[in-house]
Design a protein around this motif. Structure first.
Motif, mmCIF file in Angstrom:
data_model
loop_
_atom_site.group_PDB
_atom_site.id
_atom_site.type_symbol
_atom_site.label_atom_id
_atom_site.label_comp_id
_atom_site.label_asym_id
_atom_site.label_seq_id
_atom_site.Cartn_x
_atom_site.Cartn_y
_atom_site.Cartn_z
ATOM 1 N N LYS A 1 7.791 -2.412 5.612
ATOM 2 C CA LYS A 1 7.555 -3.785 5.164
ATOM 3 C C LYS A 1 6.057 -4.062 5.029
ATOM 4 O O LYS A 1 5.606 -4.658 4.044
ATOM 5 C CB LYS A 1 8.189 -4.772 6.142
ATOM 6 C CG LYS A 1 8.073 -6.226 5.695
ATOM 7 C CD LYS A 1 8.791 -7.160 6.657
ATOM 8 C CE LYS A 1 8.669 -8.604 6.200
ATOM 9 N NZ LYS A 1 9.381 -9.537 7.123
ATOM 10 N N LEU A 2 5.277 -3.633 6.017
ATOM 11 C CA LEU A 2 3.824 -3.814 5.973
ATOM 12 C C LEU A 2 3.229 -3.046 4.795
ATOM 13 O O LEU A 2 2.296 -3.529 4.137
ATOM 14 C CB LEU A 2 3.205 -3.331 7.286
ATOM 15 C CG LEU A 2 1.682 -3.434 7.392
ATOM 16 C CD1 LEU A 2 1.240 -4.885 7.250
ATOM 17 C CD2 LEU A 2 1.208 -2.843 8.716
ATOM 18 N N TYR A 3 3.774 -1.875 4.514
ATOM 19 C CA TYR A 3 3.333 -1.053 3.386
ATOM 20 C C TYR A 3 3.519 -1.807 2.073
ATOM 21 O O TYR A 3 2.611 -1.847 1.225
ATOM 22 C CB TYR A 3 4.142 0.245 3.392
ATOM 23 C CG TYR A 3 3.815 1.216 2.283
ATOM 24 C CD1 TYR A 3 2.626 1.933 2.299
ATOM 25 C CD2 TYR A 3 4.712 1.438 1.237
ATOM 26 C CE1 TYR A 3 2.337 2.848 1.293
ATOM 27 C CE2 TYR A 3 4.435 2.351 0.247
ATOM 28 C CZ TYR A 3 3.239 3.059 0.272
ATOM 29 O OH TYR A 3 2.962 3.959 -0.727
ATOM 30 N N LEU A 4 4.672 -2.444 1.908
ATOM 31 C CA LEU A 4 4.949 -3.219 0.701
ATOM 32 C C LEU A 4 3.987 -4.404 0.573
ATOM 33 O O LEU A 4 3.451 -4.662 -0.506
ATOM 34 C CB LEU A 4 6.398 -3.711 0.711
ATOM 35 C CG LEU A 4 6.809 -4.641 -0.439
ATOM 36 C CD1 LEU A 4 6.642 -3.944 -1.784
ATOM 37 C CD2 LEU A 4 8.247 -5.111 -0.240
ATOM 38 N N VAL A 5 3.754 -5.099 1.675
ATOM 39 C CA VAL A 5 2.861 -6.261 1.659
ATOM 40 C C VAL A 5 1.447 -5.841 1.267
ATOM 41 O O VAL A 5 0.778 -6.519 0.479
ATOM 42 C CB VAL A 5 2.850 -6.955 3.041
ATOM 43 C CG1 VAL A 5 1.754 -8.019 3.102
ATOM 44 C CG2 VAL A 5 4.204 -7.583 3.331
ATOM 45 N N LYS A 6 0.992 -4.727 1.803
ATOM 46 C CA LYS A 6 -0.355 -4.241 1.483
ATOM 47 C C LYS A 6 -0.499 -3.967 -0.011
ATOM 48 O O LYS A 6 -1.518 -4.315 -0.629
ATOM 49 C CB LYS A 6 -0.659 -2.968 2.276
ATOM 50 C CG LYS A 6 -0.927 -3.210 3.745
ATOM 51 C CD LYS A 6 -1.216 -1.905 4.465
ATOM 52 C CE LYS A 6 -1.526 -2.150 5.938
ATOM 53 N NZ LYS A 6 -1.790 -0.889 6.672
ATOM 54 N N PHE A 7 0.520 -3.392 -0.610
ATOM 55 C CA PHE A 7 0.436 -3.072 -2.036
ATOM 56 C C PHE A 7 0.539 -4.319 -2.900
ATOM 57 O O PHE A 7 -0.038 -4.371 -3.987
ATOM 58 C CB PHE A 7 1.499 -2.037 -2.413
ATOM 59 C CG PHE A 7 1.012 -0.620 -2.259
ATOM 60 C CD1 PHE A 7 0.511 0.088 -3.340
ATOM 61 C CD2 PHE A 7 1.027 -0.010 -1.017
ATOM 62 C CE1 PHE A 7 0.056 1.383 -3.208
ATOM 63 C CE2 PHE A 7 0.559 1.288 -0.861
ATOM 64 C CZ PHE A 7 0.073 1.985 -1.949
ATOM 65 N N LEU A 8 1.257 -5.322 -2.431
ATOM 66 C CA LEU A 8 1.283 -6.591 -3.160
ATOM 67 C C LEU A 8 -0.096 -7.250 -3.135
ATOM 68 O O LEU A 8 -0.543 -7.827 -4.133
ATOM 69 C CB LEU A 8 2.332 -7.521 -2.547
ATOM 70 C CG LEU A 8 3.797 -7.124 -2.768
ATOM 71 C CD1 LEU A 8 4.726 -8.079 -2.021
ATOM 72 C CD2 LEU A 8 4.135 -7.115 -4.264
ATOM 73 N N ILE A 9 -0.775 -7.137 -2.005
ATOM 74 C CA ILE A 9 -2.137 -7.669 -1.909
ATOM 75 C C ILE A 9 -3.078 -6.893 -2.827
ATOM 76 O O ILE A 9 -3.936 -7.475 -3.511
ATOM 77 C CB ILE A 9 -2.639 -7.607 -0.452
ATOM 78 C CG1 ILE A 9 -1.819 -8.552 0.421
ATOM 79 C CG2 ILE A 9 -4.127 -7.960 -0.370
ATOM 80 C CD1 ILE A 9 -2.122 -8.445 1.908
ATOM 81 N N LEU A 10 -2.907 -5.593 -2.873
ATOM 82 C CA LEU A 10 -3.732 -4.759 -3.752
ATOM 83 C C LEU A 10 -3.496 -5.110 -5.221
ATOM 84 O O LEU A 10 -4.434 -5.106 -6.029
ATOM 85 C CB LEU A 10 -3.436 -3.276 -3.512
ATOM 86 C CG LEU A 10 -3.893 -2.711 -2.167
ATOM 87 C CD1 LEU A 10 -3.465 -1.253 -2.038
ATOM 88 C CD2 LEU A 10 -5.401 -2.837 -2.011
ATOM 89 N N GLU A 11 -2.260 -5.442 -5.557
ATOM 90 C CA GLU A 11 -1.958 -5.857 -6.931
ATOM 91 C C GLU A 11 -2.669 -7.167 -7.256
ATOM 92 O O GLU A 11 -3.164 -7.360 -8.379
ATOM 93 C CB GLU A 11 -0.449 -6.000 -7.113
ATOM 94 C CG GLU A 11 -0.022 -6.451 -8.502
ATOM 95 C CD GLU A 11 -0.367 -5.453 -9.599
ATOM 96 O OE1 GLU A 11 -0.338 -5.851 -10.776
ATOM 97 O OE2 GLU A 11 -0.657 -4.280 -9.278
ATOM 98 N N ALA A 12 -2.735 -8.067 -6.289
ATOM 99 C CA ALA A 12 -3.467 -9.319 -6.487
ATOM 100 C C ALA A 12 -4.966 -9.046 -6.706
ATOM 101 O O ALA A 12 -5.617 -9.680 -7.540
ATOM 102 C CB ALA A 12 -3.271 -10.239 -5.286
ATOM 103 N N ILE A 13 -5.492 -8.085 -5.956
ATOM 104 C CA ILE A 13 -6.899 -7.704 -6.134
ATOM 105 C C ILE A 13 -7.131 -7.119 -7.516
ATOM 106 O O ILE A 13 -8.127 -7.422 -8.183
ATOM 107 C CB ILE A 13 -7.320 -6.699 -5.042
ATOM 108 C CG1 ILE A 13 -7.286 -7.361 -3.666
ATOM 109 C CG2 ILE A 13 -8.716 -6.137 -5.336
ATOM 110 C CD1 ILE A 13 -7.543 -6.411 -2.513
ATOM 111 N N LEU A 14 -6.197 -6.315 -7.985
ATOM 112 C CA LEU A 14 -6.305 -5.741 -9.328
ATOM 113 C C LEU A 14 -6.209 -6.820 -10.400
ATOM 114 O O LEU A 14 -6.826 -6.696 -11.456
ATOM 115 C CB LEU A 14 -5.216 -4.682 -9.535
ATOM 116 C CG LEU A 14 -5.382 -3.385 -8.744
ATOM 117 C CD1 LEU A 14 -4.208 -2.450 -9.020
ATOM 118 C CD2 LEU A 14 -6.695 -2.692 -9.087
ATOM 119 N N SER A 15 -5.451 -7.861 -10.138
ATOM 120 C CA SER A 15 -5.373 -8.982 -11.079
ATOM 121 C C SER A 15 -6.729 -9.669 -11.200
ATOM 122 O O SER A 15 -7.162 -10.035 -12.297
ATOM 123 C CB SER A 15 -4.315 -9.993 -10.617
ATOM 124 O OG SER A 15 -3.037 -9.398 -10.582
ATOM 125 N N ALA A 16 -7.402 -9.836 -10.063
ATOM 126 C CA ALA A 16 -8.746 -10.416 -10.077
ATOM 127 C C ALA A 16 -9.711 -9.504 -10.833
ATOM 128 O O ALA A 16 -10.556 -9.975 -11.614
ATOM 129 C CB ALA A 16 -9.230 -10.641 -8.648
#
Length: 201
Positions: free
Chosen positions: A170-185
């Protein structure tokens, strides 16, 4: 003072885990630059197109097109890392991703220098580097997390540590969702830089 001393080793440890990945990106930059310089036009052109060609594409594309293209390219790499982390034997694939990221960056910078001369280096620093630093950082974090998760999956298969994998999934998934947000920026900054670049050049 004790809190600062505790944070310093942690920061150094994190940097040490990212440093080898940073070297892989730099290796990709060197290879991408060399390929663009010494290879034939078709190969270098293919590499540029695969990694969001900075000149040709941006000159004829809208703000939204540049942002979506940049986000798509980065998201594909992040998705490969995410899926690689869920595979126990995906270590080679995971480590290739940062090299590929650097490959595209090296090709883009080399193309700017080839087309604009010494000005191209300055333009690369102003218009490629801002978004590239952010996206490279996200890919570096993604590579580290994917490698760790893949190692845990390997341990789950051969050492029967299934509980550890399930707890971290679950933490792994959350981390990658955050990384996707960073890539959006990063993609947003890339499109803004492209808009400014088109108005200057």
């Amino acid at each position: 003072m004790q809190e600062i001393s505790r944070c310093a080793p942690t920061s150094n440890k994190r940097f040490k885990t990212l440093f080898p990945i940073m070297l892989l990106i730099l290796l990709g930059v060197v290879i991408g630059t060399a390929v663009y310089i010494i290879s034939n036009d078709s190969l270098s052109g293919s590499l540029s197109r695969l990694n969001t060609d900075f000149l040709d594409f941006r000159r004829n594309s809208s703000y939204m097109d540049v942002m979506l293209s940049s986000l798509f390219n980065s998201t594909v790499m992040l998705l490969i890392l995410f899926l690689g982390g869920l595979c126990a034997l995906a270590f080679p694939v995971i480590l290739v991703v940062p090299v590929y990221k650097g490959l595209g960056l090296g090709c883009s910078v080399a193309q700017m220098y080839s087309s604009l001369g010494q000005r191209g280096v300055l333009y690369a620093l102003l218009f490629i580097l801002p978004s590239a630093v952010i996206s490279c950082y996200a890919i570096m974090i993604g590579t580290r997390e994917a490698y760790r998760m893949s190692a845990e999956c390997f341990g789950a298969i051969f050492k029967k540590k299934i509980v550890t994998v399930s707890e971290n999934a679950k933490l792994y998934l959350v981390k990658f969702l955050i990384l996707e947000a960073i890539l959006s920026a990063s993609a947003t900054i890339d499109s803004i830089c492209s808009l400014v670049y088109n108005n200057i050049v």
